[in-house]
Design a protein around this motif. Sequence first.
Motif, short mmCIF file in Angstrom:
data_model
loop_
_atom_site.label_atom_id
_atom_site.label_comp_id
_atom_site.label_asym_id
_atom_site.label_seq_id
_atom_site.Cartn_x
_atom_site.Cartn_y
_atom_site.Cartn_z
N UNK A 103 0.84 -1.36 -0.12
CA UNK A 103 -0.61 0.06 -0.18
C UNK A 103 0.43 1.01 0.16
N UNK A 104 0.43 2.42 -0.12
CA UNK A 104 1.28 3.75 -0.89
C UNK A 104 0.36 5.42 0.24
N UNK A 105 1.31 5.17 1.51
CA UNK A 105 0.85 6.16 1.93
C UNK A 105 1.36 7.87 2.33
N UNK A 106 0.91 8.70 2.08
CA UNK A 106 0.87 9.73 1.96
C UNK A 106 1.11 9.60 3.25
N UNK A 107 1.94 10.67 4.12
CA UNK A 107 2.20 11.40 5.06
C UNK A 107 2.73 13.26 5.10
N UNK A 108 1.88 13.72 5.56
CA UNK A 108 1.90 15.43 5.01
C UNK A 108 1.53 16.20 6.36
N UNK A 109 2.25 16.91 6.39
CA UNK A 109 2.32 18.22 7.26
C UNK A 109 3.55 18.45 7.99
N UNK A 110 3.90 18.56 8.84
CA UNK A 110 5.22 18.79 9.84
C UNK A 110 5.63 17.69 10.24
N UNK A 111 6.76 16.98 9.24
CA UNK A 111 7.52 15.62 9.44
C UNK A 111 8.52 16.34 10.58
N UNK A 112 9.21 17.50 10.90
CA UNK A 112 10.27 17.74 10.93
C UNK A 112 10.12 17.99 12.31
N UNK A 113 9.20 18.03 13.04
CA UNK A 113 8.91 17.83 14.58
C UNK A 113 8.47 16.76 14.57
N UNK A 114 8.02 16.49 14.19
CA UNK A 114 6.86 15.25 14.22
C UNK A 114 7.50 13.90 14.73
N UNK A 115 7.68 13.69 15.98
CA UNK A 115 7.99 11.67 16.72
C UNK A 115 6.37 10.63 15.97
N UNK A 116 5.39 11.23 15.98
CA UNK A 116 4.47 10.49 14.43
C UNK A 116 4.52 9.88 13.68
N UNK A 117 5.50 11.13 13.07
CA UNK A 117 5.66 10.23 11.54
C UNK A 117 7.49 9.55 11.86
N UNK A 118 8.23 10.25 12.72
CA UNK A 118 9.64 9.08 12.71
C UNK A 118 8.88 7.51 12.98
N UNK A 119 7.75 7.47 13.45
CA UNK A 119 7.76 6.05 14.49
C UNK A 119 6.55 5.40 13.14
N UNK A 120 5.71 5.85 12.67
CA UNK A 120 5.25 5.60 11.65
C UNK A 120 5.90 4.66 10.34
N UNK A 121 6.87 6.23 10.12
CA UNK A 121 7.74 6.11 8.59
C UNK A 121 7.97 3.84 9.23
#
Lengths: 188, 320
Positions: free
Chosen positions: B153-171
Motif C-alpha cells: 500500500x502507498x501511504x502519504x504522510x503530510x505536514x510538519x514531519x520535522x517536529x513529528x515523533x509520530x512521523x518518525x515512528x510511523x515511517x
Amino acid sequence: MAERERKGAPPFGGSFVAKATVMDAEQIRRAVKRMAHEILERNGGLDDVVIVGLQTGGIEPALHLVEAFETIEGTRPPLGSVDVAFHRDDIGLRPVLPEAPTDIPTELTGATVILVDDVLFTGRTVRAALDALNDFGRPRSVQLAVMVDRGHRELPIRADYVGKNLPSARSEVVNVTMSGVEIGEMQK
Amino acid sequence: MKHLLSIDELTTDELQELLRITPSFAEVASRRIAKVPALRGLTVATLFYEDSTRTRLSFEVAAKRLSADTLNVSVASSSVNKGESLRDTAETIEAMGIDAVVVRHASSGAPWQLTKWLDASVINAGDGWHQHPTQALLDCFTLQQELGSLEGRHIAIVGDIKHSRVARSDVSAFTRLGATVTLVAPPTLLPPATETWPVTVSHDLDSVLTDVDAVYLLRMQKERMRESLVPDLREYTALYGLTAARASKLGTKIPILHPGPMNRGVEIAADVPDLDQVVVVDQVRNGVAVRMAVLFMLLGSGNSGLPTDSLPAMAEEVPA
C-alpha cells in the motif's frame, strides 16, 4: 493440545512425539454423537442451550457437537468461543498471549452453557473460563464437555460429558484433533 | 520484552504479534463489563512532562480495563515545579511500588535514561521529536482495519514531519509492514537527511493524492515553531492542507488519519473531519486496545521478569 502450549512447551519450541493412538476419527465421531445425545437428554432438548468452545483446542469439538445437534434435532444452538488468557492464574509466570477474540453471540443470563474443551487436565483452564463467562451474564447452569479426561485435577472441577477417560502420567502429553487422539511426550 | 521505547526496538515479528493480539483486547473493551483481571495487583504510573489528553487517558483506560491500578503524576502540580529532577521524581514514584512508568518528555531519549534508573518497565509515550511507538502501533492497526493489510500500500504522510515523533515512528512501522511511504511537506518542515529514510519525498500534495491508499495528516505544531518555517498558515493550508476540494477529489474510499489534536482550518479544512473516511475516532478507540496489548505484553505475558529456564515444567503447570 493448543498451539500456544506447544510453543510454550519446555524447552521452548519442543515438538510432540506420539507413543500411541488412543482414538481414531471414527471413534471420535461416535463419542461426539453420544455426548450430543447425553446433552439433549439431560437438558430436555436445546432450549436456551449455548455451546461455548475454549480457545484453541475446544473450538473444533464445539463445532462438531453443533453439527451433531443439527443431524439429530435439525437445529443448531448458538455457538461461541472464549479465550481464557486474561483470566488465567499463571499470568506473569509464563509467556501466554491471547489467541483470538472471545465471541459470545448471545446474552448468557438464563442460558444453559455447555463449555467444550479438548482435554481436561488440571482444571485450571476451566476455572479461568468460568471466571471469563461471568462478564457475559449469569447462566442458569454451566456444564462441561471434554473429548478426553486425563485426570490429575488440581481444582474441584469435573466434566459432565466425557468422550474418553484416559489414564495418563503427568509428564505425558495428550494431543487431540478431530482425526485422532494421541498420547506421547514433548521432545527437543 | 521489558520496555517499549521505540518502534525500531520491536522486531517485525513482535510488531506483528502485537497487532495480531490487539483484537482480543478490543473485544474486552467492547464488553458490557469491560474489565478483565489480567494485571490485577500491578500499578502503572503515567508521568507526563508535556500536555496530553488522549495519550494519557488512553493509557489510563487501558490499564484499568486490565485491572491494573493507575497513578497520575501531574507534573504541573508536583514537586517538579520546585525543581525536582526527572531522576528524583521517577525514583520517588518507583519507591511507592510501581510496575510500569508511561513517560512523555520534551527531551528525546528521556525514556532510555529512565530505564537506567528504574527496575519498572518504561513505556515511551512520546519523547521530543523522536519516537511515539504506541501511536505507530495504533496507526498500523487502524490502517489494517481499513485496508486489510499494509503490504504494497502507498501511504502519504503530510505536514510538519520535522517536529513529528509520530512521523518518525510511523515511517518505520509502515515500511516494515510492507507499505511505501511518501512524505509531503515544504522543505522547511522536513528533517535533514530524509534521503536515509526508506521514503520518497514530495512537495506537491495534489500529484501525490492521485495515487495513494491512505492519507496521514500531521498537526502543525505551533508550539514548536519558534522560527518562521512557513510564510503564514493560510499559505500552508493552500499548498499542504486537506481542503474540501482535495478531500472530494480523493473520493470516499481513501482513509484519512490524524494523530490529533486537529487544527481545523489549518492542516485539515473545518468540515473535512466529519467525512466518513476520516478515521480519527477509530484511531482513538484502537489506541486503548493497542495500549492494553502493550501493557499485557510487558507486564502480563511472562516475557518480562523470569528467565525462561526457571519456569516450571509445562506438564506440571499448563492446563490442557
